[in-house]
Design an enzyme around this catalytic site. Structure first.
Site, PDB file in Angstrom:
ATOM      1  CB  THR A   1      -0.885   0.014   1.262  1.00 48.33           C
ATOM      2  OG1 THR A   1      -1.465   1.304   1.412  1.00 48.33           O
ATOM      3  CG2 THR A   1      -0.099  -0.290   2.528  1.00 48.33           C
TER       4      THR A   1
ATOM      5  CE1 TYR B   1      -3.840  -2.077   5.039  1.00 49.72           C
ATOM      6  CE2 TYR B   1      -3.425   0.153   4.262  1.00 49.72           C
ATOM      7  CZ  TYR B   1      -3.672  -1.182   4.001  1.00 49.72           C
ATOM      8  OH  TYR B   1      -3.745  -1.615   2.710  1.00 49.72           O
TER       9      TYR B   1
HETATM   10  C1  UD1 Z   1      -7.075   3.874   0.888  1.00 53.01           C
HETATM   11  C2  UD1 Z   1      -7.155   2.412   1.271  1.00 53.01           C
HETATM   12  C3  UD1 Z   1      -5.928   2.016   2.001  1.00 53.01           C
HETATM   13  C4  UD1 Z   1      -4.706   2.380   1.157  1.00 53.01           C
HETATM   14  C5  UD1 Z   1      -4.715   3.850   0.786  1.00 53.01           C
HETATM   15  C6  UD1 Z   1      -3.551   4.152  -0.149  1.00 53.01           C
HETATM   16  C7  UD1 Z   1      -9.344   1.486   1.684  1.00 53.01           C
HETATM   17  C8  UD1 Z   1     -10.461   1.260   2.638  1.00 53.01           C
HETATM   18  N1  UD1 Z   1      -8.318   2.189   2.132  1.00 53.01           N
HETATM   19  O1  UD1 Z   1      -7.064   4.623   2.083  1.00 53.01           O
HETATM   20  O2  UD1 Z   1      -5.975   0.627   2.228  1.00 53.01           O
HETATM   21  O3  UD1 Z   1      -3.561   2.123   1.901  1.00 53.01           O
HETATM   22  O4  UD1 Z   1      -5.930   4.147   0.121  1.00 53.01           O
HETATM   23  O5  UD1 Z   1      -3.558   5.477  -0.577  1.00 53.01           O
HETATM   24  O6  UD1 Z   1      -9.355   1.061   0.554  1.00 53.01           O
HETATM   25  N2  UD1 Z   1     -12.832  10.620   2.720  1.00 53.01           N
HETATM   26  C9  UD1 Z   1     -13.835  11.498   3.058  1.00 53.01           C
HETATM   27  N3  UD1 Z   1     -15.073  10.984   3.372  1.00 53.01           N
HETATM   28  C10 UD1 Z   1     -15.338   9.634   3.345  1.00 53.01           C
HETATM   29  C11 UD1 Z   1     -14.291   8.741   2.992  1.00 53.01           C
HETATM   30  C12 UD1 Z   1     -13.048   9.268   2.697  1.00 53.01           C
HETATM   31  O7  UD1 Z   1     -13.636  12.704   3.095  1.00 53.01           O
HETATM   32  O8  UD1 Z   1     -16.476   9.236   3.655  1.00 53.01           O
HETATM   33  C13 UD1 Z   1     -11.515  11.154   2.332  1.00 53.01           C
HETATM   34  C14 UD1 Z   1     -10.353  10.679   3.178  1.00 53.01           C
HETATM   35  O9  UD1 Z   1     -10.146  11.517   4.278  1.00 53.01           O
HETATM   36  C15 UD1 Z   1      -9.204  10.703   2.155  1.00 53.01           C
HETATM   37  C16 UD1 Z   1      -9.887  10.324   0.835  1.00 53.01           C
HETATM   38  O10 UD1 Z   1     -11.263  10.658   1.027  1.00 53.01           O
HETATM   39  O11 UD1 Z   1      -8.694  12.001   2.005  1.00 53.01           O
HETATM   40  C17 UD1 Z   1      -9.779   8.846   0.498  1.00 53.01           C
HETATM   41  O12 UD1 Z   1     -10.199   8.079   1.626  1.00 53.01           O
HETATM   42  P1  UD1 Z   1     -10.495   6.494   1.544  1.00 53.01           P
HETATM   43  O13 UD1 Z   1     -11.283   6.195   0.324  1.00 53.01           O
HETATM   44  O14 UD1 Z   1     -11.053   6.099   2.877  1.00 53.01           O
HETATM   45  O15 UD1 Z   1      -9.060   5.874   1.320  1.00 53.01           O
HETATM   46  P2  UD1 Z   1      -7.687   6.078   2.142  1.00 53.01           P
HETATM   47  O16 UD1 Z   1      -7.911   6.361   3.571  1.00 53.01           O
HETATM   48  O17 UD1 Z   1      -6.850   7.040   1.344  1.00 53.01           O
END
Ligand code: UD1
Length: 330
Positions: A121, A145
């Site tokens: 990752t 993680y």
């Molecule tokens: C994801 C992966 C992780 C990987 C990483 C690599 C998953 C669950 N996580 O994490 O395994 O190591 O990419 O870059 O696949 N966000 C919001 N609202 C939400 C959800 C997310 O604002 O409801 C924002 C987060 O703060 C972040 C971005 O969207 O800035 C992406 O978040 P998310 O899709 O949860 O992935 P990561 O935490 O980046």
């Protein structure tokens, strides 16, 4: 003609695993999936791939599987992947990710399986100082993680050095998104936390509001930036990694992304555009363990594997994710 190589895919009933199994089926490999179905779904394993339900912690079951079948390679997806959950349950992450990976490597060595592809990752880089991130950027994970995956990488690397016939490819995924463009499989974890999935569920009325975690990051619009890679392009990288190892190439590490990032607000705009529906949002504080920006330098992957992504377009990614979500009953 010799039979096609047989591949063991751990976690092959999960999101990225099932898309890779589909790519392996289409490339003519014989595939056995080993998955404890904790978050994966049996119906995501498309035939002719076969599914054996089991946990990597069940070493007797794993051992008899490896004794019965002559696998030429293992692709190891099975893991826990949610950053916030890793902060509240770190020991679960070290056990499920690092310890079980160690057991799988031991089993591979015992049965003389020569090739190992490991799902790592971008979280191993923590909050990188320079973007895009190349494979030799400092490794500084900022959550359990990322540490659980980095330790697994080190264990794998040490095993490879000790047993010269054993070789690996480590793929460091950035943010994986989208679904099979033909709609056969997609992200099926009902409560998945991934931004694009959560945004699609919100416009479809299955989630009340989308929380924007942090609007004060040092980015142009204040929200987090990620490099979203279509799961089908990532699946193809695994097939190429197998070919790389089969051609006797050295063990190596590759970043998997497209080399450009999108902010949370840009993703929200894309989901609204593709769906034609409004998206209710709510501004929340930053989520612990989240870096501000993660963007891959994918040059090594492109150059070494001749990887040619087909879905490097945020609207294509969102469209496939939205269509998948729409056809689902929940
Ligand atoms: C994801 C992966 C992780 C990987 C990483 C690599 C998953 C669950 N996580 O994490 O395994 O190591 O990419 O870059 O696949 N966000 C919001 N609202 C939400 C959800 C997310 O604002 O409801 C924002 C987060 O703060 C972040 C971005 O969207 O800035 C992406 O978040 P998310 O899709 O949860 O992935 P990561 O935490 O980046």
């Amino acid at each position: 003609m010799s039979p096609a190589p047989k591949i063991l895919v751990t976690g092959g009933a999960g999101y990225i695993g099932s898309h890779t199994v589909l790519a392996l089926n289409e490339a003519g490999y014989r595939v056995v999936v080993y998955d404890n179905l904790s978050s994966g779904h049996p119906e995501a394993v498309l035939p002719p791939a076969k599914l054996l339900a089991g946990d990597l912690g069940d070493s007797a079951k794993l051992d008899s599987l490896l004794a019965e079948e002559q696998f030429s390679a293992i692709i190891h997806f099975a893991a826990s992947i949610v950053v916030p959950e890793s902060i509240s349950h770190p020991l679960h992450y070290y056990h499920n990710n690092t310890i079980k990976t160690t057991g799988l490597i031991q089993a591979a060595l015992k049965h003389q399986i020569r090739h190992f592809i490991f799902s790592s990752t971008a979280a191993v880089y923590g909050s990188p100082e320079h973007l895009p991130v190349s494979e030799n950027a400092p490794l500084n994970p900022i959550n359990p993680y990322g540490r659980s995956k980095l330790m697994s990488e080190w264990i794998l690397r040490d095993a490879t050095q000790a047993y010269p016939y054993f070789r690996h490819v480590i793929l460091r995924y950035f943010n994986v998104a989208g679904a099979d463009p033909r709609g056969r499989i997609g992200q099926s974890t009902p409560e998945a936390t991934h931004l694009i999935k959560a945004a699609c569920r919100t416009v479809l009325g299955r989630k009340e509001k989308l929380e924007i975690f942090g609007t004060d990051y040092p980015t142009p619009d204040g929200t987090g930036i990620r490099d979203y890679i279509h799961v089908t392009d990532l699946a193809k990288a695994h097939v190429l990694a197998l070919e790389h190892l089969a051609a006797d190439s050295d063990s190596d590490i590759f970043n998997c992304g497209y080399g450009h990032g999108y902010s949370v607000r840009e993703i929200i705009a894309a989901v609204q555009k593709i769906s034609g529906l409004p998206l209710q949002t709510h501004t929340s504080p930053r989520r612990t363990g989240d870096p501000a920006q993660l963007v891959a330098d994918p040059e090594k992957l492109r150059r070494t594997f001749n990887w040619k992504p087909q879905f490097d377009d945020i609207e294509k990614i969102v469209k496939s994710a939205y269509q998948w979500e729409k056809q689902r009953p929940y």
